[in-house]
Write a protein that holds these residues in place. Structure first.
Motif, PDB file in Angstrom:
ATOM      1  N   LEU A 206       0.834  -1.205   0.000  1.00 23.84           N
ATOM      2  CA  LEU A 206       0.000   0.000   0.000  1.00 23.84           C
ATOM      3  C   LEU A 206       0.871   1.260   0.000  1.00 23.84           C
ATOM      4  O   LEU A 206       0.422   2.321  -0.435  1.00 23.84           O
ATOM      5  N   TYR A 207       2.109   1.135   0.485  1.00 22.73           N
ATOM      6  CA  TYR A 207       3.047   2.263   0.446  1.00 22.73           C
ATOM      7  C   TYR A 207       3.214   2.790  -0.975  1.00 22.73           C
ATOM      8  O   TYR A 207       3.472   3.978  -1.188  1.00 22.73           O
ATOM      9  N   HIS A 208       3.096   1.884  -1.959  1.00 19.50           N
ATOM     10  CA  HIS A 208       3.309   2.253  -3.369  1.00 19.50           C
ATOM     11  C   HIS A 208       2.007   2.461  -4.130  1.00 19.50           C
ATOM     12  O   HIS A 208       2.050   2.801  -5.312  1.00 19.50           O
ATOM     13  N   SER A 209       0.892   2.231  -3.477  1.00 18.15           N
ATOM     14  CA  SER A 209      -0.387   2.211  -4.200  1.00 18.15           C
ATOM     15  C   SER A 209      -0.782   3.579  -4.764  1.00 18.15           C
ATOM     16  O   SER A 209      -1.281   3.670  -5.897  1.00 18.15           O
ATOM     17  N   LEU A 210      -0.571   4.644  -3.998  1.00 17.75           N
ATOM     18  CA  LEU A 210      -0.981   5.967  -4.478  1.00 17.75           C
ATOM     19  C   LEU A 210      -0.199   6.421  -5.709  1.00 17.75           C
ATOM     20  O   LEU A 210      -0.792   6.960  -6.645  1.00 17.75           O
ATOM     21  N   PRO A 211       1.127   6.253  -5.766  1.00 11.46           N
ATOM     22  CA  PRO A 211       1.817   6.601  -7.011  1.00 11.46           C
ATOM     23  C   PRO A 211       1.322   5.812  -8.219  1.00 11.46           C
ATOM     24  O   PRO A 211       1.155   6.389  -9.302  1.00 11.46           O
ATOM     25  N   PHE A 212       1.078   4.502  -8.058  1.00  8.97           N
ATOM     26  CA  PHE A 212       0.531   3.722  -9.166  1.00  8.97           C
ATOM     27  C   PHE A 212      -0.829   4.275  -9.582  1.00  8.97           C
ATOM     28  O   PHE A 212      -1.104   4.460 -10.776  1.00  8.97           O
ATOM     29  N   PHE A 213      -1.689   4.535  -8.592  1.00  6.40           N
ATOM     30  CA  PHE A 213      -3.034   5.032  -8.870  1.00  6.40           C
ATOM     31  C   PHE A 213      -2.987   6.398  -9.544  1.00  6.40           C
ATOM     32  O   PHE A 213      -3.641   6.630 -10.574  1.00  6.40           O
ATOM     33  N   CYS A 214      -2.218   7.317  -8.973  1.00  7.66           N
ATOM     34  CA  CYS A 214      -2.179   8.693  -9.496  1.00  7.66           C
ATOM     35  C   CYS A 214      -1.548   8.750 -10.881  1.00  7.66           C
ATOM     36  O   CYS A 214      -1.995   9.516 -11.747  1.00  7.66           O
ATOM     37  N   TYR A 215      -0.517   7.960 -11.111  1.00  9.47           N
ATOM     38  CA  TYR A 215       0.136   7.955 -12.419  1.00  9.47           C
ATOM     39  C   TYR A 215      -0.815   7.450 -13.504  1.00  9.47           C
ATOM     40  O   TYR A 215      -0.955   8.061 -14.573  1.00  9.47           O
ATOM     41  N   LEU A 216      -1.478   6.315 -13.228  1.00 12.48           N
ATOM     42  CA  LEU A 216      -2.398   5.760 -14.215  1.00 12.48           C
ATOM     43  C   LEU A 216      -3.618   6.651 -14.407  1.00 12.48           C
ATOM     44  O   LEU A 216      -4.104   6.839 -15.536  1.00 12.48           O
ATOM     45  N   ALA A 313      -3.831  11.270   9.282  1.00 15.10           N
ATOM     46  CA  ALA A 313      -3.859  12.675   8.880  1.00 15.10           C
ATOM     47  C   ALA A 313      -2.468  13.174   8.482  1.00 15.10           C
ATOM     48  O   ALA A 313      -2.294  13.810   7.437  1.00 15.10           O
ATOM     49  N   VAL A 314      -1.472  12.865   9.307  1.00  8.88           N
ATOM     50  CA  VAL A 314      -0.105  13.334   9.022  1.00  8.88           C
ATOM     51  C   VAL A 314       0.439  12.666   7.766  1.00  8.88           C
ATOM     52  O   VAL A 314       1.063  13.315   6.922  1.00  8.88           O
ATOM     53  N   THR A 315       0.194  11.367   7.616  1.00 12.07           N
ATOM     54  CA  THR A 315       0.660  10.649   6.420  1.00 12.07           C
ATOM     55  C   THR A 315       0.014  11.222   5.166  1.00 12.07           C
ATOM     56  O   THR A 315       0.686  11.505   4.171  1.00 12.07           O
ATOM     57  N   PHE A 316      -1.300  11.435   5.226  1.00 10.64           N
ATOM     58  CA  PHE A 316      -2.039  11.947   4.070  1.00 10.64           C
ATOM     59  C   PHE A 316      -1.541  13.331   3.662  1.00 10.64           C
ATOM     60  O   PHE A 316      -1.299  13.596   2.476  1.00 10.64           O
ATOM     61  N   LEU A 317      -1.342  14.197   4.630  1.00  9.15           N
ATOM     62  CA  LEU A 317      -0.891  15.555   4.321  1.00  9.15           C
ATOM     63  C   LEU A 317       0.531  15.565   3.761  1.00  9.15           C
ATOM     64  O   LEU A 317       0.849  16.380   2.888  1.00  9.15           O
ATOM     65  N   SER A 318       1.370  14.655   4.237  1.00  6.86           N
ATOM     66  CA  SER A 318       2.763  14.649   3.796  1.00  6.86           C
ATOM     67  C   SER A 318       2.927  14.154   2.356  1.00  6.86           C
ATOM     68  O   SER A 318       3.862  14.549   1.665  1.00  6.86           O
ATOM     69  N   LEU A 319       2.002  13.296   1.906  1.00  6.76           N
ATOM     70  CA  LEU A 319       2.139  12.786   0.544  1.00  6.76           C
ATOM     71  C   LEU A 319       1.204  13.454  -0.456  1.00  6.76           C
ATOM     72  O   LEU A 319       1.309  13.228  -1.675  1.00  6.76           O
ATOM     73  N   LEU A 320       0.309  14.323   0.016  1.00  2.92           N
ATOM     74  CA  LEU A 320      -0.681  14.962  -0.852  1.00  2.92           C
ATOM     75  C   LEU A 320      -0.055  15.782  -1.984  1.00  2.92           C
ATOM     76  O   LEU A 320      -0.470  15.640  -3.149  1.00  2.92           O
ATOM     77  N   PRO A 321       0.934  16.657  -1.705  1.00  2.97           N
ATOM     78  CA  PRO A 321       1.498  17.467  -2.798  1.00  2.97           C
ATOM     79  C   PRO A 321       2.087  16.616  -3.925  1.00  2.97           C
ATOM     80  O   PRO A 321       1.886  16.917  -5.110  1.00  2.97           O
ATOM     81  N   THR A 322       2.800  15.563  -3.571  1.00  2.77           N
ATOM     82  CA  THR A 322       3.406  14.697  -4.582  1.00  2.77           C
ATOM     83  C   THR A 322       2.345  14.018  -5.434  1.00  2.77           C
ATOM     84  O   THR A 322       2.470  13.934  -6.664  1.00  2.77           O
ATOM     85  N   CYS A 323       1.289  13.536  -4.790  1.00  4.58           N
ATOM     86  CA  CYS A 323       0.225  12.836  -5.522  1.00  4.58           C
ATOM     87  C   CYS A 323      -0.519  13.781  -6.463  1.00  4.58           C
ATOM     88  O   CYS A 323      -0.876  13.409  -7.588  1.00  4.58           O
ATOM     89  N   ILE A 324      -0.753  15.005  -6.010  1.00  5.69           N
ATOM     90  CA  ILE A 324      -1.421  15.993  -6.863  1.00  5.69           C
ATOM     91  C   ILE A 324      -0.558  16.307  -8.080  1.00  5.69           C
ATOM     92  O   ILE A 324      -1.040  16.344  -9.219  1.00  5.69           O
ATOM     93  N   LYS A 325       0.734  16.526  -7.846  1.00  4.84           N
ATOM     94  CA  LYS A 325       1.654  16.831  -8.953  1.00  4.84           C
ATOM     95  C   LYS A 325       1.698  15.684  -9.952  1.00  4.84           C
ATOM     96  O   LYS A 325       1.674  15.897 -11.174  1.00  4.84           O
ATOM     97  N   LEU A 326       1.747  14.439  -9.474  1.00  5.49           N
ATOM     98  CA  LEU A 326       1.821  13.283 -10.361  1.00  5.49           C
ATOM     99  C   LEU A 326       0.541  13.113 -11.166  1.00  5.49           C
ATOM    100  O   LEU A 326       0.583  12.731 -12.339  1.00  5.49           O
ATOM    101  N   THR A 327      -0.606  13.388 -10.554  1.00  8.87           N
ATOM    102  CA  THR A 327      -1.883  13.265 -11.264  1.00  8.87           C
ATOM    103  C   THR A 327      -2.018  14.322 -12.347  1.00  8.87           C
ATOM    104  O   THR A 327      -2.485  14.039 -13.463  1.00  8.87           O
TER     105      THR A 327
END
Length: 517
Positions: A206-216, A313-327
């Motif tokens: 699951l650590y890698h799931s958001l980059p896979f999801f956002c990229y696709l 909450a802290v995990t979500f906020l810390s990875l949000l900018p990267t996921c938005i940029k990738l999407t």
């Protein structure tokens, strides 16, 4: 032909190192009653072979969940069953129900080590080789670096020490790497299948799931959700559903089965620190919660439910900018950096993290070793160092020291890392230009970075020696091991900032996304 000859030599060297490490100790060797991860893997073979599927995840008289009960997804259980079937043909005593508990012998150790060796050889190593050949090189001189990249990745000490020393299978990381490889060739459906296999082998993927999801998802957006993008999105969604359905099919006959498996995979009630060295105080894990707990006893003042919400909450906020940029700007390069950043956010801030979870960050870092060799080498050294308390517990000090020195030497020789510390080499040129006129010391930045690296390596060496050879003060018996965790955590926080800066200020992503059509 020559390139395959060079790669064969590289692989043979990597296999030799792996087998040499496997000759040493393993997790829980000769330490009853619980032993360690080696016994856990053997016990899962015992359970899956002797009990019907419906009992694999349930507590029964034949399956004591308090004694290394299955807590990984179905693919892990199926793999254990396959290993058990082979073990039965060699020596039925190895997996005999009840009587095989804590079984240890040299022939059995050889068998167990071989199963890891074969898994590495069939899944992880081929993915590394093909990934290195897929790297786009622009000159004959640079093509030679393909073998250097492969050698450095395959000699990464963290993965070797955990898989072939401590005892663990590299299958989930191997499947995830196959997913990255497929996406690099625009084989999006195959990449989705590969990542589903990774996720169904270990839930930590699951650590890698958001980059896979956002990229696709970003690729689908770029193609247009009223045309090709919608078709691609539908195909990917269907592929994911079918992949999960196949993996979970034996458990889909009863909702109670599914819910029990999920409870085993996500034991929320155990609290934030459940995986921190088996909850033995003080925690020796290099994430933010365990490091803070040295000063603030979080688990004593915050309920488990609140711990869960806080970490989410802290995990979500810390990875949000990267996921938005990738999407918004999907690119293969951005995807690989996002795998690093998001996995590191999960490791630092998420719920129930284990020391070994840093490997979920390290393998993506290996994928960008050719792009930022200096910072990648530094991170990979720190990631191995962060697992020192676990490695010392397993009696792996000598393999740790030798593989760390060998890896550093190969990286220095292959990439001349000390010559690649400029802002441009570290992918910080866009960021440095934005600071121009505000920060006067940026011109001396390469020298500062090299000095910090040498200080960091020296500190890791001193602490490694102290942890292994110097008796700690009686009043502070865990001084050195806790210092290892806190110093590693500080490194990881700085690396998280660095990777996010590279991602958010990266102009190459904007240019490379034009290739997605």
């Amino acid at each position: 032909m020559e390139k395959w000859s060079l790669m064969t030599i590289t692989v043979l060297l990597a296999l030799t190192v792996r087998w040499t490490v496997s000759l040493g100790s393993y997790s829980g060797a000769g330490k009853p009653p619980m032993y360690g991860d080696y016994e856990a893997q053997r016990h899962w073979q015992e359970v899956t072979f002797n009990l019907p599927i419906r009992q694999w995840y349930f507590n029964t008289s034949d399956n004591d969940l308090l004694y290394w009960g299955l807590d990984y997804p179905p693919l892990t259980a199926y793999h254990s069953f396959l290993c058990a079937y082979i073990a039965k043909l060699i020596n039925p005593d190895w997996i005999a129900l009840h009587t095989s508990r804590g079984y240890e012998s040299q022939p059995h150790k050889l068998f167990m080590r071989t199963t890891v060796f074969v898994a590495d050889l069939l899944v992880y190593i081929p993915a590394v080789i093909l990934y290195c050949f897929s790297l786009k090189e622009t000159s004959t001189k640079k093509k030679a670096s393909i073998y250097c990249v492969a050698l450095c990745i395959l000699l990464y000490p963290g993965l070797i020490l955990i898989d072939h020393g401590h005892f663990q299978y590299p299958l989930s990381l191997g499947f995830a790497l196959w997913g990255v490889l497929c996406l690099s060739y625009d084989w999006d459906l195959l990449g989705s299948v590969a990542f589903c296999l990774a996720l169904n082998y270990k839930q930590m993927e699951l650590y890698h799931s958001l980059p896979f999801f956002c990229y696709l998802l970003g690729k689908c957006f770029k193609k247009g959700l009223k045309g090709k993008g919608l078709v691609l999105l539908t195909k990917i969604a269907g592929t994911v559903v079918v992949s999960f359905a196949v993996c979970w099919l034996p458990f889909c006959t009863d909702m109670a089965q599914i819910m029990q498996v999920l409870r085993r995979l996500f034991p929320i009630d155990r609290g934030l620190f459940e995986a921190c060295m088996f909850s033995s105080p003080p925690p020796r894990l290099a994430n933010i919660w365990c490091s803070l707990s040295v000063l603030i006893k979080i688990k004593n003042i915050v309920s488990p439910q609140t711990q869960l919400k806080l970490s989410f909450a802290v995990t979500f906020l810390s990875l949000l900018p990267t996921c938005i940029k990738l999407t918004i700007q999907p690119s293969l390069r951005g995807f690989k950096f996002a795998l690093v950043s998001c996995a590191l956010s999960f490791f630092l801030f998420s719920f129930q993290v284990h020391e070994k979870s840093i490997l979920l960050v390290s393998v993506p870092v290996c994928l960008i070793l050719n792009e930022i060799p200096f910072m990648a080498t530094w991170f990979l050294l720190v990631s191995t160092f962060s697992m020192l308390p676990l490695l010392l517990k397993d009696g792996l000090l000598l393999p740790y020291a030798v593989t760390m020195l060998a890896f550093l030497s190969v990286c220095v020789a292959s990439f001349s890392i000390f010559e690649k510390t400029s802002a441009e080499d570290l992918q910080l040129k866009p960021f440095s230009l934005s600071l121009k006129g505000y920060v006067s010391w940026f011109k001396s930045f390469p020298k500062i970075v090299r000095s910090l690296f040498l200080l960091s390596v020296t500190l890791m060496g001193v602490l490694s020696l102290a942890s292994a050879a110097v008796p700690p003060p009686q009043r502070l018996p865990d001084l050195f091991l806790v210092s290892v965790s806190i110093i590693s955590c500080l490194h990881f926080l700085l690396f998280l900032v660095y990777f996010n800066v590279v991602i958010l200020w990266d102009s190459k992503n904007s240019r490379s996304q034009k290739k997605i059509s």
